[in-house]
Design a protein around this motif. Structure first.
Motif, mmCIF file in Angstrom:
data_model
loop_
_atom_site.group_PDB
_atom_site.id
_atom_site.type_symbol
_atom_site.label_atom_id
_atom_site.label_comp_id
_atom_site.label_asym_id
_atom_site.label_seq_id
_atom_site.Cartn_x
_atom_site.Cartn_y
_atom_site.Cartn_z
ATOM 1 N N ASP A 11 9.883 -7.193 6.724
ATOM 2 C CA ASP A 11 10.755 -6.046 6.468
ATOM 3 C C ASP A 11 10.445 -5.428 5.106
ATOM 4 O OD1 ASP A 11 12.264 -6.556 8.842
ATOM 5 O OD2 ASP A 11 13.264 -8.192 7.796
ATOM 6 N N PHE A 12 10.415 -4.102 5.081
ATOM 7 C CA PHE A 12 10.134 -3.374 3.840
ATOM 8 C C PHE A 12 11.160 -2.268 3.620
ATOM 9 C CE2 PHE A 12 6.119 -5.090 5.299
ATOM 10 C CZ PHE A 12 5.541 -5.590 4.150
ATOM 11 N N SER A 13 11.451 -2.022 2.349
ATOM 12 C CA SER A 13 12.375 -0.934 2.045
ATOM 13 C C SER A 13 11.696 0.425 2.157
ATOM 14 C CB SER A 13 12.946 -1.098 0.627
ATOM 15 O OG SER A 13 11.898 -1.094 -0.345
ATOM 16 N N ASN A 14 10.341 0.450 2.117
ATOM 17 C CA ASN A 14 9.610 1.714 2.262
ATOM 18 C C ASN A 14 8.388 1.488 3.149
ATOM 19 O OD1 ASN A 14 8.120 4.151 1.948
ATOM 20 N ND2 ASN A 14 9.209 4.528 0.019
ATOM 21 N N GLN A 15 8.601 1.618 4.421
ATOM 22 C CA GLN A 15 7.541 1.382 5.404
ATOM 23 C C GLN A 15 6.382 2.365 5.235
ATOM 24 O OE1 GLN A 15 8.371 2.768 9.382
ATOM 25 N NE2 GLN A 15 7.785 0.792 10.264
ATOM 26 N N ASP A 16 6.686 3.625 4.948
ATOM 27 C CA ASP A 16 5.650 4.644 4.814
ATOM 28 C C ASP A 16 4.678 4.328 3.689
ATOM 29 O OD1 ASP A 16 6.572 6.112 6.934
ATOM 30 O OD2 ASP A 16 7.770 7.493 5.718
ATOM 31 N N ASN A 17 5.181 3.762 2.598
ATOM 32 C CA ASN A 17 4.304 3.401 1.481
ATOM 33 C C ASN A 17 3.315 2.302 1.878
ATOM 34 O OD1 ASN A 17 5.341 5.261 -0.272
ATOM 35 N ND2 ASN A 17 6.532 3.812 -1.490
ATOM 36 N N VAL A 18 3.780 1.373 2.688
ATOM 37 C CA VAL A 18 2.890 0.306 3.155
ATOM 38 C C VAL A 18 1.785 0.901 4.029
ATOM 39 C CG1 VAL A 18 2.736 -1.851 4.453
ATOM 40 C CG2 VAL A 18 4.771 -1.378 3.080
ATOM 41 N N PHE A 19 2.167 1.802 4.912
ATOM 42 C CA PHE A 19 1.200 2.439 5.799
ATOM 43 C C PHE A 19 0.170 3.231 4.997
ATOM 44 C CE2 PHE A 19 -0.103 5.834 8.785
ATOM 45 C CZ PHE A 19 -0.580 5.037 9.816
ATOM 46 N N LYS A 20 0.636 3.953 3.987
ATOM 47 C CA LYS A 20 -0.260 4.751 3.144
ATOM 48 C C LYS A 20 -1.212 3.829 2.366
ATOM 49 C CE LYS A 20 -1.636 8.550 0.970
ATOM 50 N NZ LYS A 20 -2.508 7.981 -0.053
ATOM 51 N N ASP A 21 -0.693 2.727 1.878
ATOM 52 C CA ASP A 21 -1.512 1.764 1.159
ATOM 53 C C ASP A 21 -2.631 1.233 2.052
ATOM 54 O OD1 ASP A 21 -2.132 -0.134 -1.022
ATOM 55 O OD2 ASP A 21 -1.291 -1.642 0.315
ATOM 56 N N LEU A 22 -2.308 0.950 3.304
ATOM 57 C CA LEU A 22 -3.313 0.460 4.248
ATOM 58 C C LEU A 22 -4.370 1.524 4.529
ATOM 59 C CD1 LEU A 22 -1.012 -1.485 6.735
ATOM 60 C CD2 LEU A 22 -2.701 -2.465 5.181
ATOM 61 N N GLN A 23 -3.936 2.779 4.669
ATOM 62 C CA GLN A 23 -4.897 3.859 4.886
ATOM 63 C C GLN A 23 -5.848 4.002 3.705
ATOM 64 O OE1 GLN A 23 -2.334 7.269 5.829
ATOM 65 N NE2 GLN A 23 -3.157 7.230 7.899
ATOM 66 N N ASP A 24 -5.311 3.865 2.509
ATOM 67 C CA ASP A 24 -6.146 3.981 1.311
ATOM 68 C C ASP A 24 -7.201 2.873 1.254
ATOM 69 O OD1 ASP A 24 -4.702 6.195 0.510
ATOM 70 O OD2 ASP A 24 -3.411 5.083 -0.878
ATOM 71 N N LYS A 25 -6.822 1.689 1.690
ATOM 72 C CA LYS A 25 -7.728 0.543 1.588
ATOM 73 C C LYS A 25 -8.720 0.453 2.738
ATOM 74 C CE LYS A 25 -4.516 -2.239 -1.146
ATOM 75 N NZ LYS A 25 -3.439 -3.245 -1.107
ATOM 76 N N TYR A 26 -8.273 0.792 3.934
ATOM 77 C CA TYR A 26 -9.122 0.607 5.115
ATOM 78 C C TYR A 26 -9.684 1.911 5.676
ATOM 79 C CZ TYR A 26 -7.337 -4.146 5.054
ATOM 80 O OH TYR A 26 -7.046 -5.426 4.677
#
Length: 549
Positions: free
Chosen positions: A397-412
């Motif tokens: 669970d995350f308080s900001n799901q969109d930030n996690v998704f963006k972080d993954l896009q930046d890395k992968y």
């Protein structure tokens, strides 16, 4: 009786949402019952039904041709027309997926659309059919611009050669009569093959009226509205060979037979198939000369020191056993990816849940700081989380799901990370309310009838068993209930899975990609969770909760 070898190559299933009214299993079973050896699936701007269709086709012994009807940027007026594209082989299927990704992410205008230049760039392994009256070719003919139609056909012939076909269709629309006649003449003049299709939108002839109601639901209209959107003919069911022959108007019998038999030529060309495998993700940050297991061991030792477990021999032996299972099953990269996005979120001062579900039974998860619950303190078992032959499933669970998704896009990379589509289906209670409303029954009647249907009921047959009084209501409103029974189970809408994310290099090589909503940067796999897992891709569960303190 005329002997032909015909297969339908232009069909729309329920994945042509609120437009196609064909359950895939029923559609393929009907083709088999009619003695047709193959069927193509060509949903509007969608490939979501292709894996389901392939599975069912293999089960029933019917060859399924994988394709789509793209929305196509028409050359004559720039509006969104149609173009049917079929995959000859797996390179062709990959190109269909790449074209669909482009249509949704880069060239969306009212609809996800492609254009000629992009199609040519990804033409390898493709067969192109000119499509229906909405195509550029048909529009030129309808506008009395025959020379433009000829030049358009030549342009496609030059690029696709014998893999380009002009469609003729057997319906009673006046414009279709003229288009068929001109299409055959142009095809013979230019040496282009023409082929018979039927633009199937429903399965049985008597499905015409339920389909008309479906279109009314799509456009939010009442059945009494004379101006509501509807098809101008009732010819779009899955026709038998004889029905195809008999439905053509003003076409020479020899041309009809030739165009029907030509479908066999296309069927024989098309052999694209999904290949289920184990498409495990790879952690982006593995130094040269190292393996994911090496990184896992280092991270586990660091975690054990921080959490004062390094000197607990029995504890570390249990960690070693877990690590062996994880590594043997090929999931070391998975754990490293989860650890990384959890760590990144915490570094951004976002709130991350301490762990939920069976993942809390893993000492590896605990030492990697994925979870913050020490399994031994609560007698939690690793075996309930993972074992040989069983995949791990970590919900976070995350308080900001969109930030996690963006972080993954930046890395992968944006093209290697996508969320997952979810399909909503018309369940009995909902479809009952919608259909009765379309027929303008009073609210109290709609409420009273819908109350008879149990909340979680999944089909009308069970509804009748649970509430026998519904059968009396059905006798009172036979027309409405015949429609309700036919529309139940149809897909009504699509949305985004609550937390599912797929990470794999160049996803659109293997899976169809689309977008949902206004944000075109958020790629979404057009297969749902079950389809993805059946094909061998792994789903990460990144959940968004407002209250995880």
């Amino acid at each position: 009786m005329n002997t032909v070898n015909f297969s339908h190559l232009h069909t729309h299933t329920t994945y042509s949402i609120l437009d196609g009214m064909a359950d895939i299993r029923e559609l393929i079973q009907r083709a088999k019952d009619l003695g047709q050896e193959a069927i193509a699936i060509t949903d509007h701007g969608s490939t979501s039904g292709l894996w389901e269709a392939q599975k069912i086709g293999e089960e029933l012994g019917v060859k399924v041709i994988l394709g789509t009807e793209f929305y196509y940027e028409r050359e004559n007026d720039g509006k969104n027309g149609h173009l049917v594209v079929l995959a000859k082989n797996n390179k062709g299927l990959e190109n269909i997926f790449k074209l669909q990704e482009y249509a949704y992410v880069e060239n969306f205008y009212r609809r996800p659309r492609i254009n000629f230049n992009k199609l040519v760039k990804h033409k390898e392994g493709l067969i192109v059919l000119s499509a229906c009256l909405a195509s550029t070719f048909a529009q030129y003919i309808m506008n009395n611009e025959e020379q433009n139609a000829i030049e358009w056909a030549i342009k496609f012939k030059e690029e696709f050669g014998d893999d380009f076909y002009l469609e003729i269709q057997p319906n009673s629309i006046l414009e279709q009569f003229n288009v068929n006649r001109s299409t055959i003449a142009i095809a013979k003049k230019l040496g282009i093959n023409f082929v018979a299709t039927n633009d199937v939108h429903y399965i049985l002839k008597n499905d015409t009226f339920p389909h008309e109601v479906l279109l009314a639901l799509q456009s939010g209209k009442k059945m009494s509205d004379e101006n509501r959107f509807r098809f101008t003919t009732n010819d779009f069911w899955l026709k038998s060979d004889e029905e195809m022959i008999d439905s053509f108007i003003g076409v020479d019998k020899s041309d009809i037979i030739e165009s029907l038999n030509r479908t066999k030529e296309i069927v024989d060309k098309c052999n694209a198939r999904f290949i289920p495998s184990k498409y495990l993700p790879k952690f982006y940050n593995i130094p040269e000369g190292k393996t994911s297991r090496d990184i896992m061991i280092k991270e586990l030792m660091d975690g054990a020191r921080k959490k004062n477990k390094i000197k607990d021999i029995d504890y570390m032996k249990e960690v070693q056993k877990e690590l062996d299972v994880i590594d043997e099953e090929g999931y070391s990269d998975y754990f490293l990816i989860v650890q990384d996005y959890v760590k990144s979120a915490r570094a951004r001062n976002e709130v991350v849940g301490d762990g939920r579900g069976s993942a809390a039974g893993s000492k590896v998860s605990y030492l990697l700081d994925i979870t913050r619950i020490e399994p031994s303190e609560f007698d939690l078992l690793f075996e309930r989380f993972m074992s040989k032959g069983r995949s791990p499933d970590i919900d976070t669970d995350f308080s900001n799901q969109d930030n996690v998704f963006k972080d993954l896009q930046d890395k992968y990379g944006e093209d290697s990370v996508a969320r997952i589509v979810a399909f909503g289906k018309m369940k009995p209670k909902a479809v009952c309310r919608k259909v009765l409303s379309a027929f303008e029954h009073e609210s109290y009647i709609i409420n009273n009838i819908s109350k008879m249907i149990p909340e979680l009921c999944d089909n009308m047959e069970n509804a009748y068993k649970s509430s026998p009084e519904l059968l009396k209501v059905k006798e009172k409103y036979p027309l409405e209930f015949s429609v309700i029974e036919r529309l139940e189970g149809m897909i009504s809408h699509e949305s985004q899975h609550a937390g599912g994310v797929v990470i794999y290099p160049e996803l659109s090589k293997y899976l169809p990609i689309k977008t949902v909503g206004e944000d075109r940067s958020k790629r979404i796999v057009a297969f749902d969770m079950d389809m993805i897992e059946e094909l061998g891709f792994y789903k990460f569960d990144i959940l968004a909760l407002d209250t995880i303190f």
